[in-house]
Scaffold this active site. Sequence first.
Site, PDB file in Angstrom:
ATOM      1  N   ASP A  26       0.807  -1.227   0.000  1.00 37.07           N
ATOM      2  CA  ASP A  26       0.000   0.000   0.000  1.00 37.07           C
ATOM      3  C   ASP A  26       0.838   1.274   0.000  1.00 37.07           C
ATOM      4  O   ASP A  26       0.591   2.185  -0.783  1.00 37.07           O
ATOM      5  CB  ASP A  26      -0.938   0.033   1.215  1.00 37.07           C
ATOM      6  CG  ASP A  26      -2.073  -0.966   1.065  1.00 37.07           C
ATOM      7  OD1 ASP A  26      -2.296  -1.434  -0.072  1.00 37.07           O
ATOM      8  OD2 ASP A  26      -2.721  -1.269   2.077  1.00 37.07           O
ATOM      9  N   ARG A  76       1.904   4.966  16.764  1.00 33.05           N
ATOM     10  CA  ARG A  76       1.468   6.006  15.818  1.00 33.05           C
ATOM     11  C   ARG A  76       1.883   7.419  16.231  1.00 33.05           C
ATOM     12  O   ARG A  76       2.362   8.182  15.398  1.00 33.05           O
ATOM     13  CB  ARG A  76      -0.045   5.949  15.566  1.00 33.05           C
ATOM     14  CG  ARG A  76      -0.543   4.737  14.736  1.00 33.05           C
ATOM     15  CD  ARG A  76       0.454   4.183  13.803  1.00 33.05           C
ATOM     16  NE  ARG A  76      -0.070   3.140  12.933  1.00 33.05           N
ATOM     17  CZ  ARG A  76       0.350   1.875  12.942  1.00 33.05           C
ATOM     18  NH1 ARG A  76       1.269   1.467  13.807  1.00 33.05           N
ATOM     19  NH2 ARG A  76      -0.128   0.999  12.085  1.00 33.05           N
ATOM     20  N   ASP A 115      -5.931   4.085  13.324  1.00 37.69           N
ATOM     21  CA  ASP A 115      -4.594   4.627  13.056  1.00 37.69           C
ATOM     22  C   ASP A 115      -4.636   5.950  12.295  1.00 37.69           C
ATOM     23  O   ASP A 115      -3.823   6.838  12.536  1.00 37.69           O
ATOM     24  CB  ASP A 115      -3.748   3.594  12.309  1.00 37.69           C
ATOM     25  CG  ASP A 115      -3.389   2.403  13.203  1.00 37.69           C
ATOM     26  OD1 ASP A 115      -3.318   2.603  14.431  1.00 37.69           O
ATOM     27  OD2 ASP A 115      -3.193   1.298  12.672  1.00 37.69           O
ATOM     28  N   SER A 144      -4.480  -8.120   7.946  1.00 39.07           N
ATOM     29  CA  SER A 144      -3.881  -6.813   8.168  1.00 39.07           C
ATOM     30  C   SER A 144      -3.083  -6.917   9.462  1.00 39.07           C
ATOM     31  O   SER A 144      -3.634  -7.255  10.521  1.00 39.07           O
ATOM     32  CB  SER A 144      -4.995  -5.762   8.291  1.00 39.07           C
ATOM     33  OG  SER A 144      -4.434  -4.569   8.772  1.00 39.07           O
TER      34      SER A 144
HETATM   35  N1  ARG Z   1      -7.106  -2.407  16.405  1.00 40.23           N
HETATM   36  C1  ARG Z   1      -5.800  -2.117  16.838  1.00 40.23           C
HETATM   37  C2  ARG Z   1      -5.699  -0.660  17.203  1.00 40.23           C
HETATM   38  O1  ARG Z   1      -6.512   0.101  16.811  1.00 40.23           O
HETATM   39  C3  ARG Z   1      -4.748  -2.545  15.849  1.00 40.23           C
HETATM   40  C4  ARG Z   1      -4.586  -1.698  14.645  1.00 40.23           C
HETATM   41  C5  ARG Z   1      -3.566  -2.269  13.732  1.00 40.23           C
HETATM   42  N2  ARG Z   1      -3.253  -1.413  12.638  1.00 40.23           N
HETATM   43  C6  ARG Z   1      -3.090  -1.826  11.387  1.00 40.23           C
HETATM   44  N3  ARG Z   1      -2.862  -0.918  10.502  1.00 40.23           N
HETATM   45  N4  ARG Z   1      -3.183  -3.079  11.049  1.00 40.23           N
HETATM   46  O2  ARG Z   1      -4.806  -0.274  17.889  1.00 40.23           O
END
Ligand code: ARG
Length: 404
Positions: free
Chosen positions: A14, A95, A124, A175
């Site tokens: 991506d 993040r 995110d 993912s």
């Molecule tokens: N649901 C989790 C969170 O919001 C994990 C997110 C993982 N991010 C990703 N881009 N796969 O912290």
Amino acid sequence: MSERVVLAYSGGLDTSVGIGWLKDATGKEVVALAVDVGQGGEDMEDIRQRALACGAVDAVVVDAKEEFANDYLMPALKANASYQKQYPLVSGLSRPLIAKYLAVTAHELGADSVAHGCTGKGNDQVRFEAAIAALAPELTSIAPVRDLALTRDKAIVYAQEHNLPIEQSKKNPYSIDKNVWGRTLETGFLEDPWNPPIEDLYEYTQNPADVQPADEIIITFERGVPVAIDGKAQSPLEIVQNLNALAGKHGIGRIDIIEDRLVGIKSREIYETPAATTLIVAHEALENLTLERDLNRYKRKVEADWANLVYDGLWFSALKRSLDVFIDDTQRHVSGDIRLTLQGGRAVVTGQRSTESLYDFDLATYDTGDTFDQSLSKGFIELWSLPSRISARRDAQQKHVAGK
Ligand code: ARG
């Protein structure tokens, strides 16, 4: 000089395609930024070269592992941070740090905007953009995958058409996000919450059902921060890395939850957080030993607020800053040793000691040497329950009157 955008770059499909997309859609030069938060896997220099091969004018790699451990994971540990009482905030912690380096790089290289590869459905995107808003409000955030509605299939076609050096064969049905605090998995067959996880999903942990001989460890804390394992002094990063291996071997820290995302979606998430889970268990035990009762109980409520704030992308917020001051202050006596047995998916506390301990054997014991004056309890309970007794009398009285 044409305008520039700094893209948070992972090296995956991506964000690799995102370089070209961003250029096409905005006319800006794209600078790729890859931040090492202990995700492991590929060499960071290979990732840097791929960004350049995909059309970035510049590519920057930042090794932020120590900073991540010291300034993000340790505050999270002091807060025993677990969203919905379970998830140690793996992605929610990385993040803001990545966003910080987006802002720093944008300023250094004269960019007016930053970009990330998030979709419009997750947390995110919020975390990146809310952090940028707080740190560098003059920067614009761009999300090509979300704002140009770019799907994975379109990305694959684009990569093929433009001959981008990305191995399609490595395409994963899930993912995944990774850093030294843990690994997250979503999508694929996991989207049906009735489907049990399969062993193939896991990378940081071995199957806890394959029970290994137990390991006993002692973690030493100073003011809420782990400083040694079995008496061997280590940095926070080393402790986290070593515990990932050790607790991971015992299958500790596997989590399977339906999670409430900030954008309103309930989603099924799998996590593996061996070090985080072990450290939180140990740290909480040491707090139970060293924190005065009211403080301990009150802090547990603050911890939930802290986790919610960080989950919701408000790392760089006034409330989070103030809660950190409170939490830091609570840690002044959280020093000592916690002994744990690691086995079969669990980290179990088997011993606790501290020069700051509030545990008083003479008060606690039921044997001879008891210094607790039990006769005081009678009067204490009399006064403690006085409001209840008074109101109960009134209620009985009124029932009596109403019944007439
Ligand atoms: N649901 C989790 C969170 O919001 C994990 C997110 C993982 N991010 C990703 N881009 N796969 O912290």
